[in-house]
Structure formats: structure tokens, C-alpha cells
Design a protein around this motif. Sequence first.
Motif, mmCIF file in Angstrom:
data_model
loop_
_atom_site.group_PDB
_atom_site.id
_atom_site.type_symbol
_atom_site.label_atom_id
_atom_site.label_comp_id
_atom_site.label_asym_id
_atom_site.label_seq_id
_atom_site.Cartn_x
_atom_site.Cartn_y
_atom_site.Cartn_z
ATOM 1 N N TYR A 1 0.842 -1.197 0.000
ATOM 2 C CA TYR A 1 0.000 0.000 0.000
ATOM 3 C C TYR A 1 0.877 1.246 0.000
ATOM 4 O O TYR A 1 1.846 1.324 0.739
ATOM 5 C CB TYR A 1 -0.907 0.034 1.237
ATOM 6 C CG TYR A 1 -2.322 -0.424 0.955
ATOM 7 C CD1 TYR A 1 -3.212 0.404 0.285
ATOM 8 C CD2 TYR A 1 -2.772 -1.686 1.344
ATOM 9 C CE1 TYR A 1 -4.506 -0.005 0.010
ATOM 10 C CE2 TYR A 1 -4.071 -2.113 1.066
ATOM 11 C CZ TYR A 1 -4.931 -1.247 0.392
ATOM 12 O OH TYR A 1 -6.205 -1.659 0.115
ATOM 13 N N PHE A 2 0.516 2.202 -0.855
ATOM 14 C CA PHE A 2 1.129 3.534 -0.820
ATOM 15 C C PHE A 2 0.142 4.492 -0.160
ATOM 16 O O PHE A 2 -1.037 4.188 -0.034
ATOM 17 C CB PHE A 2 1.416 4.041 -2.244
ATOM 18 C CG PHE A 2 2.727 3.579 -2.830
ATOM 19 C CD1 PHE A 2 3.373 2.445 -2.364
ATOM 20 C CD2 PHE A 2 3.307 4.280 -3.880
ATOM 21 C CE1 PHE A 2 4.580 2.018 -2.925
ATOM 22 C CE2 PHE A 2 4.505 3.862 -4.446
ATOM 23 C CZ PHE A 2 5.147 2.732 -3.972
ATOM 24 N N ASN A 3 0.624 5.665 0.220
ATOM 25 C CA ASN A 3 -0.274 6.688 0.761
ATOM 26 C C ASN A 3 -1.128 7.291 -0.353
ATOM 27 O O ASN A 3 -1.074 6.846 -1.503
ATOM 28 C CB ASN A 3 0.523 7.751 1.515
ATOM 29 C CG ASN A 3 1.400 8.575 0.580
ATOM 30 O OD1 ASN A 3 1.256 8.521 -0.640
ATOM 31 N ND2 ASN A 3 2.311 9.331 1.150
ATOM 32 N N ASP B 1 -5.770 11.778 -10.896
ATOM 33 C CA ASP B 1 -5.491 11.493 -12.307
ATOM 34 C C ASP B 1 -4.817 10.138 -12.436
ATOM 35 O O ASP B 1 -5.137 9.349 -13.321
ATOM 36 C CB ASP B 1 -4.583 12.577 -12.904
ATOM 37 C CG ASP B 1 -5.285 13.916 -12.995
ATOM 38 O OD1 ASP B 1 -6.526 13.923 -13.115
ATOM 39 O OD2 ASP B 1 -4.599 14.949 -12.931
ATOM 40 N N GLU B 2 -3.868 9.881 -11.541
ATOM 41 C CA GLU B 2 -3.149 8.602 -11.609
ATOM 42 C C GLU B 2 -4.087 7.418 -11.435
ATOM 43 O O GLU B 2 -3.802 6.321 -11.888
ATOM 44 C CB GLU B 2 -2.061 8.544 -10.525
ATOM 45 C CG GLU B 2 -0.815 9.293 -10.882
ATOM 46 C CD GLU B 2 0.357 8.927 -9.981
ATOM 47 O OE1 GLU B 2 0.186 8.057 -9.102
ATOM 48 O OE2 GLU B 2 1.418 9.517 -10.165
ATOM 49 N N ALA B 3 -5.211 7.664 -10.766
ATOM 50 C CA ALA B 3 -6.155 6.566 -10.529
ATOM 51 C C ALA B 3 -6.649 5.956 -11.840
ATOM 52 O O ALA B 3 -7.051 4.796 -11.869
ATOM 53 C CB ALA B 3 -7.336 7.057 -9.696
ATOM 54 N N ALA C 1 -4.754 -1.012 -8.720
ATOM 55 C CA ALA C 1 -3.328 -0.957 -8.404
ATOM 56 C C ALA C 1 -2.527 -0.697 -9.679
ATOM 57 O O ALA C 1 -3.034 -0.880 -10.790
ATOM 58 C CB ALA C 1 -2.884 -2.262 -7.756
ATOM 59 N N HIS C 2 -1.298 -0.271 -9.477
ATOM 60 C CA HIS C 2 -0.383 -0.046 -10.601
ATOM 61 C C HIS C 2 1.050 -0.062 -10.064
ATOM 62 O O HIS C 2 1.267 0.094 -8.867
ATOM 63 C CB HIS C 2 -0.701 1.269 -11.320
ATOM 64 C CG HIS C 2 -0.590 2.505 -10.481
ATOM 65 N ND1 HIS C 2 -0.846 3.771 -10.940
ATOM 66 C CD2 HIS C 2 -0.239 2.688 -9.168
ATOM 67 C CE1 HIS C 2 -0.658 4.665 -9.990
ATOM 68 N NE2 HIS C 2 -0.289 4.042 -8.897
ATOM 69 N N PRO C 3 2.044 -0.278 -10.959
ATOM 70 C CA PRO C 3 3.446 -0.218 -10.510
ATOM 71 C C PRO C 3 4.026 1.178 -10.725
ATOM 72 O O PRO C 3 3.618 1.898 -11.637
ATOM 73 C CB PRO C 3 4.149 -1.219 -11.433
ATOM 74 C CG PRO C 3 3.326 -1.236 -12.683
ATOM 75 C CD PRO C 3 1.928 -0.782 -12.344
ATOM 76 N N TYR D 1 4.504 -2.725 -7.403
ATOM 77 C CA TYR D 1 3.054 -2.713 -7.617
ATOM 78 C C TYR D 1 2.391 -2.329 -6.293
ATOM 79 O O TYR D 1 2.803 -2.799 -5.234
ATOM 80 C CB TYR D 1 2.648 -4.114 -8.043
ATOM 81 C CG TYR D 1 1.211 -4.345 -8.448
ATOM 82 C CD1 TYR D 1 0.711 -3.870 -9.655
ATOM 83 C CD2 TYR D 1 0.360 -5.104 -7.643
ATOM 84 C CE1 TYR D 1 -0.594 -4.135 -10.045
ATOM 85 C CE2 TYR D 1 -0.944 -5.382 -8.031
ATOM 86 C CZ TYR D 1 -1.415 -4.889 -9.232
ATOM 87 O OH TYR D 1 -2.705 -5.163 -9.617
ATOM 88 N N HIS D 2 1.361 -1.465 -6.361
ATOM 89 C CA HIS D 2 0.798 -0.976 -5.102
ATOM 90 C C HIS D 2 -0.635 -0.496 -5.255
ATOM 91 O O HIS D 2 -1.049 -0.048 -6.311
ATOM 92 C CB HIS D 2 1.661 0.161 -4.549
ATOM 93 C CG HIS D 2 1.807 1.322 -5.493
ATOM 94 N ND1 HIS D 2 2.732 1.348 -6.510
ATOM 95 C CD2 HIS D 2 1.122 2.490 -5.601
ATOM 96 C CE1 HIS D 2 2.629 2.483 -7.183
ATOM 97 N NE2 HIS D 2 1.646 3.188 -6.659
ATOM 98 N N HIS D 3 -1.357 -0.570 -4.157
ATOM 99 C CA HIS D 3 -2.696 0.001 -4.042
ATOM 100 C C HIS D 3 -2.604 1.383 -3.387
ATOM 101 O O HIS D 3 -1.680 1.663 -2.618
ATOM 102 C CB HIS D 3 -3.573 -0.844 -3.094
ATOM 103 C CG HIS D 3 -3.707 -2.289 -3.456
ATOM 104 N ND1 HIS D 3 -4.287 -2.725 -4.621
ATOM 105 C CD2 HIS D 3 -3.382 -3.419 -2.769
ATOM 106 C CE1 HIS D 3 -4.312 -4.044 -4.633
ATOM 107 N NE2 HIS D 3 -3.758 -4.502 -3.528
ATOM 108 N N HIS D 4 -3.627 2.218 -3.672
ATOM 109 C CA HIS D 4 -3.797 3.481 -2.952
ATOM 110 C C HIS D 4 -5.187 3.562 -2.325
ATOM 111 O O HIS D 4 -5.580 4.634 -1.853
ATOM 112 C CB HIS D 4 -3.709 4.683 -3.903
ATOM 113 C CG HIS D 4 -2.373 4.965 -4.499
ATOM 114 N ND1 HIS D 4 -1.438 5.775 -3.907
ATOM 115 C CD2 HIS D 4 -1.813 4.578 -5.669
ATOM 116 C CE1 HIS D 4 -0.367 5.885 -4.684
ATOM 117 N NE2 HIS D 4 -0.571 5.159 -5.767
ATOM 118 N N SER D 5 -5.949 2.498 -2.379
ATOM 119 C CA SER D 5 -7.371 2.626 -2.036
ATOM 120 C C SER D 5 -7.964 1.259 -1.720
ATOM 121 O O SER D 5 -7.268 0.241 -1.770
ATOM 122 C CB SER D 5 -8.131 3.229 -3.229
ATOM 123 O OG SER D 5 -8.087 2.331 -4.326
HETATM 124 ZN ZN ZN Z 1 0.641 4.826 -7.246
#
Ligand code: ZN
Length: 306
Positions: free
Chosen positions: A166-168, A179-181, A189-191, A197-201
Motif C-alpha cells: 500500500y502507498f499513501n 489522475d493517476e487513478a 493498483a499499478h506499478p 506494484y501498489h494500491h492506494h485505495s
Molecule cells: Zn501509485
Amino acid sequence: MLLALLAPLACDADAPDTGNSPGDTTGETGDSGTDSGENADGMRTFANCGGTVAADVPAFFARYFRCANISMDGEDVVVSTVDLPPYASPYYDPDDPNWTEWDDRGGDYFQNPNVIAEQDILIRFAGSPVSKGLTVTADLVDLKMGTSDDEYLGGPGGVGLDGVIYFNAVAGPGDSILDEAYTFDLWEAHPEMTGTYHHHSASPGPLAALEAGGFVSTDAVGEAEWELYGMMCDGTVLLGCREMDGSAVDAATLDAQDGHVGDIVDPDGTVHFADRYHIHQCTDYAHYGLTPEIQYYQDCGTAPPP
Ligand SMILES: [Zn+2]
Ligand SMILES: [Zn+2]
């Protein structure tokens, strides 16, 4: 101005969760971890992703976290992960058995140029996190990097039940997480540039881990019997629209990142953590279902492995 920016995302963010769940779109391979122990195609799944759990690890971690190695160091829980999602993603290398085609969801979503790479990430959760004594107000939560000394640092900031980092809730300088979403795959998720690779949500990935463990019957965000996503490095628990035991959230007590302090109670009645700060990742609330931006407890236990 911010609200105008956010409104379209809040709507679009629901799309993959409702009509387009990862299990549906990626066919039998995307959901195979929940069904079979082996996969003839060599796909990484929840059934074969491995992970070890030491006998003295608390039930909260031992029961629900998968695809990671979990041990104790004193009273701290130490989780190490290679951060390879146990499901299909277009962010895998096209030669990887877990690769699948990009779904642009009507043209709104676009793939970023990064490719998933195996990591070696260690996160240490303090047994007794110490509060900074913060009140998380709206002026602290602006989705921008570097605007408060109390923000989580960039990079790995927590881990999901699926062993994915998980990222912040902030993007890199000059960029917007909202936008990145649109570069998230169906697992939200995306790398980033180094392939982490990480989630933000809120994401179907951790729910698929609960489903693989037989705890819930769906990985659709907002539709599982109960929802737990993971934990941030300082000990902040990541829940969904309800408390862990499925009871309703007292929304009036939520702060500017949809967090508050309360007991983390298992559906079976076990109190895993008393008076623990946690976030409700839920698009019904103000913070768009995102991870926290402000670190509530003093120490963030991310470090390279020894
Ligand atoms: Zn990200
Ligand atoms: Zn709560």
C-alpha cells in the motif's frame, strides 16, 4: 476547485467494482486462486503464492494476510513480501503467466509504462504504536506530497492482505493521485518506476485474499460480508465502509481522511486491537476510498530487509 476535480473520479472509481469485477473480466485465471490448488499455466495465485507465518504471530496477521512471510521480533510483527500480485494484471510482463490484456473501461483508463518487478520489502508493525496526538483536519489532507511533516513518506507505506504494498494517498510531485487513478488496473493498483506494484485505495485484491481464506464470498469492493484491506506501516488499520465486524460506522466521528479511533473487532468477536486508529476506505465518505495521507502514529516501520 478540488471538489470539481474529484467528483468524476468518485463516480468512475465505482465502475470496476460494480459492473466489472476483476474475477469477471479476467475469466477463470483471474479468480483461480480461490478455486484450485494448482494452476497448469504457472500462474501465481493465492493457492500457490507461498508465505510463512510463525506460530507466535497474532491472529489478526496469521488469519488474514497471505502471500507474505510474517514473524515476530520482540513485540513487533515483521512482514516481508515480494509484492507480486497473486492474480492477473496487465502490468505483468507480457511473457509472464499472470499477464492479461489492459481493460480501458470505456476509454477512460490508460496503462502507465511501468512493469511489475519482484521486490524485497519489509514492514515492521509496532506492537504498541504511539499516537502523535494529531487531529487530522482538512488542511492537512490535501492529496499533495510534501505539504505536511506528518505525511507518510512516499513509497511503500503499508501492506494489503494480498501481500501487495500500500502507498499513501498522494502522487509524485506535480501529479494528482486522482489522475493517476485512471492508470489503476482492475485490482485498483499499478506499478511505479521501479516496478513496485501498489494500491492506494480500497481494492478487490485484499478482499480476494479474504475470499481465498473462506472468510467472505466476494471480492467486489463494498459487497463483501465484511472488509479488511491491510495495515499502514505505523499501525493504522485499513477497513472499508463498515467496521471490521460488519457494524455501521459512526460517520460523524470520522476525521478528514475518514479515520477515527476505535476497537478493531473480528466478526467472531475477537478484539484484535483496542482503541486503534483506522481508516474507512469507502467512497461513501469524504476521502474517496483512498489510503491515509497523514501518519497518525509516531513510527513508520518500513525498512529494507536486514
Ligand atoms: Zn501509485
Ligand atoms: Zn471505524
